[in-house]
Design an enzyme around this catalytic site. Structure first.
Site, PDB file in Angstrom:
ATOM      1  CE  LYS A 153      33.594  35.389  54.633  1.00 31.78           C
ATOM      2  NZ  LYS A 153      32.882  35.440  53.409  1.00 31.78           N
ATOM      3  CE1 TYR A 164      31.556  30.149  54.228  1.00 28.26           C
ATOM      4  CE2 TYR A 164      33.978  30.273  54.223  1.00 28.26           C
ATOM      5  CZ  TYR A 164      32.798  30.967  54.290  1.00 28.26           C
ATOM      6  OH  TYR A 164      32.687  32.199  54.855  1.00 28.26           O
ATOM      7  CG  ASN A 176      32.116  38.072  51.293  1.00 27.45           C
ATOM      8  OD1 ASN A 176      32.821  37.532  51.787  1.00 27.45           O
ATOM      9  ND2 ASN A 176      30.606  37.548  51.023  1.00 27.45           N
ATOM     10  CG  HIS A 221      30.890  33.153  58.452  1.00 32.99           C
ATOM     11  ND1 HIS A 221      30.031  32.647  57.595  1.00 32.99           N
ATOM     12  CD2 HIS A 221      30.600  32.561  59.530  1.00 32.99           C
ATOM     13  CE1 HIS A 221      29.229  31.635  58.172  1.00 32.99           C
ATOM     14  NE2 HIS A 221      29.613  31.620  59.328  1.00 32.99           N
ATOM     15  CD  GLU A 229      28.628  28.437  60.742  1.00 29.24           C
ATOM     16  OE1 GLU A 229      28.322  29.622  60.944  1.00 29.24           O
ATOM     17  OE2 GLU A 229      28.368  28.249  59.238  1.00 29.24           O
TER      18      GLU A 229
HETATM   19  P1  ATP Z   1      29.147  33.660  54.638  1.00 30.15           P
HETATM   20  O1  ATP Z   1      28.894  32.070  54.475  1.00 30.15           O
HETATM   21  O2  ATP Z   1      30.626  33.886  54.463  1.00 30.15           O
HETATM   22  O3  ATP Z   1      28.448  34.479  55.829  1.00 30.15           O
HETATM   23  P2  ATP Z   1      26.966  34.012  52.747  1.00 30.15           P
HETATM   24  O4  ATP Z   1      26.310  33.210  53.836  1.00 30.15           O
HETATM   25  O5  ATP Z   1      26.285  35.375  53.019  1.00 30.15           O
HETATM   26  O6  ATP Z   1      28.394  34.151  53.294  1.00 30.15           O
HETATM   27  P3  ATP Z   1      27.336  31.824  51.134  1.00 30.15           P
HETATM   28  O7  ATP Z   1      26.432  31.249  49.965  1.00 30.15           O
HETATM   29  O8  ATP Z   1      27.590  31.063  52.482  1.00 30.15           O
HETATM   30  O9  ATP Z   1      27.085  33.225  51.531  1.00 30.15           O
HETATM   31  O10 ATP Z   1      29.107  31.827  50.563  1.00 30.15           O
HETATM   32  C1  ATP Z   1      29.928  31.741  51.453  1.00 30.15           C
HETATM   33  C2  ATP Z   1      31.004  32.640  50.887  1.00 30.15           C
HETATM   34  O11 ATP Z   1      31.346  32.216  49.539  1.00 30.15           O
HETATM   35  C3  ATP Z   1      30.822  34.182  50.591  1.00 30.15           C
HETATM   36  O12 ATP Z   1      30.721  34.907  51.592  1.00 30.15           O
HETATM   37  C4  ATP Z   1      31.830  34.280  49.494  1.00 30.15           C
HETATM   38  O13 ATP Z   1      32.785  34.911  50.128  1.00 30.15           O
HETATM   39  C5  ATP Z   1      32.076  33.356  49.116  1.00 30.15           C
HETATM   40  N1  ATP Z   1      31.195  33.234  47.473  1.00 30.15           N
HETATM   41  C6  ATP Z   1      29.768  33.045  47.268  1.00 30.15           C
HETATM   42  N2  ATP Z   1      29.401  33.174  46.184  1.00 30.15           N
HETATM   43  C7  ATP Z   1      30.642  33.336  45.408  1.00 30.15           C
HETATM   44  C8  ATP Z   1      30.900  33.475  44.266  1.00 30.15           C
HETATM   45  N3  ATP Z   1      29.873  33.592  43.179  1.00 30.15           N
HETATM   46  N4  ATP Z   1      32.241  33.612  43.641  1.00 30.15           N
HETATM   47  C9  ATP Z   1      33.269  34.001  44.612  1.00 30.15           C
HETATM   48  N5  ATP Z   1      32.818  33.753  45.932  1.00 30.15           N
HETATM   49  C10 ATP Z   1      31.570  33.517  46.374  1.00 30.15           C
HETATM   50 MG    MG Z   2      26.904  31.214  54.384  1.00 33.45          MG
END
Ligand code: ATP
Ligand code: MG
Length: 137
Positions: free
Chosen positions: A9, A49, A112, A115, A126
């Site tokens: 990211k 997303y 974070n 992804h 994806e």
């Molecule tokens: P990613 O899809 O990015 O790999 P993930 O699968 O671990 O992450 P998801 O639930 O898919 O988690 O959420 C996608 C992204 O949305 C997270 O990686 C984070 O950057 C963001 N995100 C998730 N929860 C929150 C939150 N409570 N507040 C802010 N951002 C969030």
């Molecule tokens: Mg995810």
């Protein structure tokens, strides 16, 4: 062979973590099949997303993903989807174990670093979304 979509990211790119992250996947034994650095449009981030479009953080997530270039990658190997998620660590860095990428390199869920696809079906979806030109064999 199983493939997953991994994306560094904007914060990960800006903080100089690209080489470190590639090294972790490569040393584990996975094979890099595609990689490019690119800017992300709002529309593309929203598509990626789409499942999260009803979440209160969706707008912030989309602007975060558009805040600078990302590094998009396809990695291949046995159980790479599940193992890739283990290498990445829990979504919220407050819960990610030390030794994982998020556990070692970040503190905020909204920044974070990386992804990883959460299932084989989402990985295939994806990869098609980010590499419409195709991937190396
Ligand atoms: P990613 O899809 O990015 O790999 P993930 O699968 O671990 O992450 P998801 O639930 O898919 O988690 O959420 C996608 C992204 O949305 C997270 O990686 C984070 O950057 C963001 N995100 C998730 N929860 C929150 C939150 N409570 N507040 C802010 N951002 C969030
Ligand atoms: Mg995810």
């Amino acid at each position: 062979n199983e493939r997953t979509y991994i994306m560094i990211k904007p914060d990960g790119v800006q903080r100089g973590l690209v080489a470190e992250i590639i090294a972790r996947f490569a040393r584990k034994g996975f094979t890099l099949r595609a990689m490019k650095m690119m800017n992300v449009t709002k529309e593309h981030a929203e598509k990626h997303y789409a499942d999260l479009s009803s979440k209160p953080f969706f707008g912030g997530l989309v602007s975060y993903m558009c805040s600078g270039p990302v590094v998009a990658m396809v990695w291949e190997g046995k159980d790479v989807v599940k193992t890739g998620r283990k290498i990445i660590g829990a979504t919220n860095p407050a819960a990610s174990e030390p030794g994982t990428i998020r556990g070692d390199f970040c503190i905020e869920v909204g920044r974070n670093v990386i992804h990883g696809s959460d299932a084989v079906e989402s990985a295939n979806h994806e990869i098609g979304l980010w590499f419409p030109e195709g991937v190396c064999e």
